[in-house]
Design a protein around this motif. Structure first.
Motif, PDB file in Angstrom:
ATOM      1  N   THR A  13       3.018 -16.792  85.516  1.00 27.71           N
ATOM      2  CA  THR A  13       4.192 -17.354  86.175  1.00 27.71           C
ATOM      3  C   THR A  13       5.487 -16.663  85.753  1.00 27.71           C
ATOM      4  N   THR A  14       5.546 -16.175  84.528  1.00 22.26           N
ATOM      5  CA  THR A  14       6.770 -15.509  84.065  1.00 22.26           C
ATOM      6  C   THR A  14       6.405 -14.166  83.447  1.00 22.26           C
ATOM      7  N   LYS A  15       7.331 -13.256  83.541  1.00 19.19           N
ATOM      8  CA  LYS A  15       7.153 -11.953  82.897  1.00 19.19           C
ATOM      9  C   LYS A  15       7.827 -12.000  81.534  1.00 19.19           C
ATOM     10  N   THR A  16       7.140 -11.481  80.552  1.00 18.55           N
ATOM     11  CA  THR A  16       7.732 -11.445  79.217  1.00 18.55           C
ATOM     12  C   THR A  16       8.388 -10.090  78.995  1.00 18.55           C
ATOM     13  N   LYS A  17       9.578 -10.115  78.430  1.00 15.33           N
ATOM     14  CA  LYS A  17      10.282  -8.866  78.115  1.00 15.33           C
ATOM     15  C   LYS A  17      10.030  -8.523  76.656  1.00 15.33           C
ATOM     16  N   LEU A  18       9.823  -7.250  76.412  1.00 18.57           N
ATOM     17  CA  LEU A  18       9.612  -6.789  75.049  1.00 18.57           C
ATOM     18  C   LEU A  18      10.959  -6.523  74.392  1.00 18.57           C
ATOM     19  N   ASP A  19      11.085  -6.934  73.156  1.00 10.73           N
ATOM     20  CA  ASP A  19      12.329  -6.697  72.437  1.00 10.73           C
ATOM     21  C   ASP A  19      12.390  -5.243  71.975  1.00 10.73           C
ATOM     22  N   PRO A  20      13.576  -4.751  71.640  1.00 14.22           N
ATOM     23  CA  PRO A  20      13.721  -3.342  71.249  1.00 14.22           C
ATOM     24  C   PRO A  20      12.885  -2.953  70.032  1.00 14.22           C
ATOM     25  N   ALA A  21      12.669  -3.869  69.109  1.00 11.33           N
ATOM     26  CA  ALA A  21      11.875  -3.545  67.923  1.00 11.33           C
ATOM     27  C   ALA A  21      10.440  -3.194  68.307  1.00 11.33           C
ATOM     28  N   THR A  22       9.919  -3.849  69.335  1.00 14.24           N
ATOM     29  CA  THR A  22       8.568  -3.542  69.799  1.00 14.24           C
ATOM     30  C   THR A  22       8.506  -2.124  70.336  1.00 14.24           C
ATOM     31  N   TRP A  23       9.522  -1.718  71.076  1.00 16.61           N
ATOM     32  CA  TRP A  23       9.556  -0.352  71.613  1.00 16.61           C
ATOM     33  C   TRP A  23       9.661   0.678  70.487  1.00 16.61           C
ATOM     34  N   VAL A  24      10.441   0.371  69.453  1.00 20.33           N
ATOM     35  CA  VAL A  24      10.570   1.292  68.322  1.00 20.33           C
ATOM     36  C   VAL A  24       9.229   1.461  67.622  1.00 20.33           C
ATOM     37  N   TRP A  25       8.544   0.342  67.349  1.00 23.06           N
ATOM     38  CA  TRP A  25       7.247   0.426  66.681  1.00 23.06           C
ATOM     39  C   TRP A  25       6.209   1.124  67.553  1.00 23.06           C
ATOM     40  N   ALA A  26       6.269   0.906  68.862  1.00 21.67           N
ATOM     41  CA  ALA A  26       5.347   1.597  69.769  1.00 21.67           C
ATOM     42  C   ALA A  26       5.613   3.100  69.760  1.00 21.67           C
ATOM     43  N   GLY A  27       6.887   3.495  69.719  1.00 23.70           N
ATOM     44  CA  GLY A  27       7.227   4.916  69.650  1.00 23.70           C
ATOM     45  C   GLY A  27       6.761   5.550  68.358  1.00 23.70           C
ATOM     46  N   ILE A  28       6.930   4.839  67.253  1.00 27.03           N
ATOM     47  CA  ILE A  28       6.463   5.356  65.960  1.00 27.03           C
ATOM     48  C   ILE A  28       4.949   5.496  65.962  1.00 27.03           C
ATOM     49  N   ALA A  29       4.259   4.493  66.508  1.00 26.36           N
ATOM     50  CA  ALA A  29       2.798   4.564  66.579  1.00 26.36           C
ATOM     51  C   ALA A  29       2.339   5.724  67.450  1.00 26.36           C
ATOM     52  N   LEU A  30       3.062   5.981  68.534  1.00 26.52           N
ATOM     53  CA  LEU A  30       2.716   7.110  69.402  1.00 26.52           C
ATOM     54  C   LEU A  30       2.910   8.439  68.680  1.00 26.52           C
ATOM     55  N   LEU A  31       4.019   8.585  67.952  1.00 27.74           N
ATOM     56  CA  LEU A  31       4.250   9.824  67.214  1.00 27.74           C
ATOM     57  C   LEU A  31       3.184  10.061  66.137  1.00 27.74           C
ATOM     58  N   VAL A  32       2.812   8.996  65.431  1.00 28.58           N
ATOM     59  CA  VAL A  32       1.769   9.123  64.406  1.00 28.58           C
ATOM     60  C   VAL A  32       0.445   9.482  65.052  1.00 28.58           C
ATOM     61  N   ALA A  33       0.141   8.889  66.198  1.00 30.43           N
ATOM     62  CA  ALA A  33      -1.110   9.205  66.888  1.00 30.43           C
ATOM     63  C   ALA A  33      -1.122  10.655  67.373  1.00 30.43           C
ATOM     64  N   LEU A  34       0.012  11.126  67.886  1.00 30.11           N
ATOM     65  CA  LEU A  34       0.085  12.523  68.331  1.00 30.11           C
ATOM     66  C   LEU A  34      -0.032  13.487  67.154  1.00 30.11           C
ATOM     67  N   TRP A  35       0.578  13.140  66.040  1.00 30.39           N
ATOM     68  CA  TRP A  35       0.487  13.979  64.851  1.00 30.39           C
ATOM     69  C   TRP A  35      -0.955  14.006  64.347  1.00 30.39           C
ATOM     70  N   GLY A  36      -1.602  12.860  64.344  1.00 31.19           N
ATOM     71  CA  GLY A  36      -3.005  12.809  63.941  1.00 31.19           C
ATOM     72  C   GLY A  36      -3.895  13.622  64.863  1.00 31.19           C
ATOM     73  N   THR A  37      -3.590  13.598  66.149  1.00 35.78           N
ATOM     74  CA  THR A  37      -4.352  14.406  67.104  1.00 35.78           C
ATOM     75  C   THR A  37      -4.162  15.894  66.827  1.00 35.78           C
ATOM     76  N   SER A  38      -2.935  16.302  66.490  1.00 39.63           N
ATOM     77  CA  SER A  38      -2.714  17.721  66.194  1.00 39.63           C
ATOM     78  C   SER A  38      -3.442  18.138  64.920  1.00 39.63           C
ATOM     79  N   ILE A  39      -3.551  17.221  63.952  1.00 39.35           N
ATOM     80  CA  ILE A  39      -4.299  17.537  62.729  1.00 39.35           C
ATOM     81  C   ILE A  39      -5.775  17.718  63.052  1.00 39.35           C
TER      82      ILE A  39
END
Length: 68
Positions: A13-39
């Motif tokens: 019934t309602t859409k939930t908005k993600l707070d900015p901290a969630t986006w920051v943590w998602a970005g950090i997790a993505l960078l760590v995952a990409l770095w791990g993939t390069s390793i």
């Protein structure tokens, strides 16, 4: 009611908005995952080349922080 009955499925019934901290943590997790993939793909150079490439960025950030 069967397993495929449309009446069993309720639409959100309602859409939930993600707070900015969630986006920051998602970005950090993505960078760590990409770095791990390069390793995994390139071995030891995949570990140290991204770190060496970020040296000018960190240096510039330190200069900007120190200047106020």
């Amino acid at each position: 009611m069967s397993l495929a009955s449309a009446s069993d499925v309720s639409a959100p019934t309602t859409k939930t908005k993600l707070d900015p901290a969630t986006w920051v943590w998602a970005g950090i997790a993505l960078l760590v995952a990409l770095w791990g993939t390069s390793i995994v793909m390139f071995g030891v150079p995949g570990l140290y080349i991204p770190a060496v490439a970020l040296v000018p960025v960190v240096y510039l950030a330190l200069i900007l922080i120190s200047r106020g």
